[in-house]
Design an enzyme around this catalytic site. Sequence first.
Site, PDB file in Angstrom:
ATOM      1  CG  ASP A  92      -1.958   1.128   1.111  1.00  0.00           C
ATOM      2  OD1 ASP A  92      -2.205   1.593  -0.011  1.00  0.00           O
ATOM      3  OD2 ASP A  92      -2.494   1.559   2.147  1.00  0.00           O
ATOM      4  CB  SER A  93       0.473   4.296  -1.878  1.00  0.00           C
ATOM      5  OG  SER A  93      -0.805   4.708  -1.409  1.00  0.00           O
ATOM      6  N   GLY A  94       0.602   4.284   1.444  1.00  0.00           N
ATOM      7  CA  GLY A  94       0.624   5.280   2.507  1.00  0.00           C
ATOM      8  C   GLY A  94      -0.608   6.172   2.437  1.00  0.00           C
ATOM      9  N   GLY A  95      -1.417   5.973   1.414  1.00  0.00           N
ATOM     10  CA  GLY A  95      -2.642   6.762   1.274  1.00  0.00           C
ATOM     11  C   GLY A  95      -3.585   6.565   2.451  1.00  0.00           C
ATOM     12  CG  ASP A 146      -5.382   6.594  -2.123  1.00  0.00           C
ATOM     13  OD1 ASP A 146      -4.410   6.375  -1.371  1.00  0.00           O
ATOM     14  OD2 ASP A 146      -6.462   5.987  -2.016  1.00  0.00           O
ATOM     15  CD  GLN A 194     -10.089   7.364  -2.220  1.00  0.00           C
ATOM     16  OE1 GLN A 194     -11.094   7.564  -1.531  1.00  0.00           O
ATOM     17  NE2 GLN A 194      -9.153   6.487  -1.858  1.00  0.00           N
ATOM     18  N   GLY A 221     -11.326   4.232  -0.026  1.00  0.00           N
ATOM     19  CA  GLY A 221     -12.218   5.168   0.640  1.00  0.00           C
ATOM     20  C   GLY A 221     -13.521   4.570   1.114  1.00  0.00           C
ATOM     21  CG  ASP A 271      -6.199  -4.846   2.174  1.00  0.00           C
ATOM     22  OD1 ASP A 271      -6.840  -4.247   1.291  1.00  0.00           O
ATOM     23  OD2 ASP A 271      -5.756  -4.289   3.189  1.00  0.00           O
ATOM     24  CG  HIS A 340      -9.517 -19.860  13.473  1.00  0.00           C
ATOM     25  ND1 HIS A 340     -10.096 -21.049  13.106  1.00  0.00           N
ATOM     26  CD2 HIS A 340     -10.478 -18.905  13.331  1.00  0.00           C
ATOM     27  CE1 HIS A 340     -11.362 -20.818  12.771  1.00  0.00           C
ATOM     28  NE2 HIS A 340     -11.613 -19.520  12.907  1.00  0.00           N
TER      29      HIS A 340
END
Length: 376
Positions: A92-95, A146, A194, A221, A271, A340
């Site tokens: 993930d980009s940090g958005g 984003d 978004q 978003g 995710d 689990h």
Amino acid sequence: MKFIIQSTDRASSARAGTLETAHGKVQTPIFMPVGTAANVKAVHLPHLVDDVKAQIILGNTYHLYLRPGVDIIRQAGGLHRFIGWDKPLLTDSGGYQVYSLTEIRKLKEEGVTFQSHIDGSKHQFTPENVVDIQRKIGADIIMAFDECTPYPCEKDYARNSMEITHRWLQRCFDRFNSTGPLYGYEQALFPIVQGSVYPDLRKKSAEAVSSFEADGNAIGGLSVGEPHEMMYEMTELVCDILPHDRPRYLMGVGTPANILESIALGVDMFDCVMPTRNGRNGMIFTRDGFMNMLNNKWKDDFSPLDEEGTSFVDRQYTKAYVRHLFKSGEVLGGMIASLHNLAFYLWLAGEARERIIAGTFSSWKDQMVRKVTTRL
RNA sequence: GGGGAGAUUCCAGAGCGGUCAAAUGGGGCAGACUGUAAAUCUGUUGGCGAAGCCUUCGGAGGUUCGAAUCCUCCUCUCCCCA
């Protein structure tokens, strides 16, 4: 990167496919365990492979950039080698941190200035350096930078935010296309839709994203506090617009029911921190419903943790024992629950895939949604 | 035998005449958690109930308009010296 659709459900928009990356294939629909800081919390790698049967896991640009630092990952030969994971990886980009760390960041056209949550030091993320960092991290799939808007979100804010995300997206692709991979294998850049909960914005964003003809597309978003019906409405609207022959990734979702419903709307990848975080906090998800292992009712229940579970912990340990571990604050409780829950999430996605191929997805999905939302 | 300290709501432990159903911590019970600042956070924990009322601070008496708080006796614990 190649995406092949094997089968499409007749009664819904669900599909079963195969995503081919430089580090192997991913059978979709798929759930991707979150491994923010170069590890899936509380789960050993062999268990992630053999018991969870994870096919692809996540890392996070923001966390890895701050610690251990991109140079260390570069020296290690990329994140795959650093972790010891030779299957597909996505960063993930940090958005999302632009959203979750709203108190310690400033957003401008150029990018976002952050304060480290670790030591307060100041840093800047721009579309360009986020691509550069993700080149160095070396995940198979990297995400565009984003802004994940909060909920609720004023329409003007949502529009401005979406527009800046679109401009950042162009800059991400410009940088991506003018640079190459550092470790000899291909990377794919996924753009992110978004637009908060506004249909016209979502439509506009999905169209803008589609125009890049990326290898895969993400929906961001959502699952930030809006009602489920709104989330499904936005997902459906966006899925209809995004290219049908490319994988669709619904970021940060979700509960087992959310995942099933979204698969039906045409989502291929998911995710979520829920199986691991809630697991560490004592929650166990099963195909019959979910249990809070802290609850008194399990104190003398010596039946297996989950009779139908697919991981070894399900029959190795009893409910009473797992409850005892959580009540005692023992680390093993969180490890068992994380393993689990992830195995369950992967089973759920895999089962959905088989049902899609077998043509029995929709009725199975409705039945599962009822079961899975039951508190045991 | 002599001297001293103390008994508080599940536990530890504040309170030392009214603002006390009684701080705080622990334990118990329950809830939350969705691209991880989280192995974290929140609520609740005498009984019924909507404000409110009722029974509680070792036991029995007493002082006072009013007592967990003051007095008397009793019971029991702990510490020190012999």
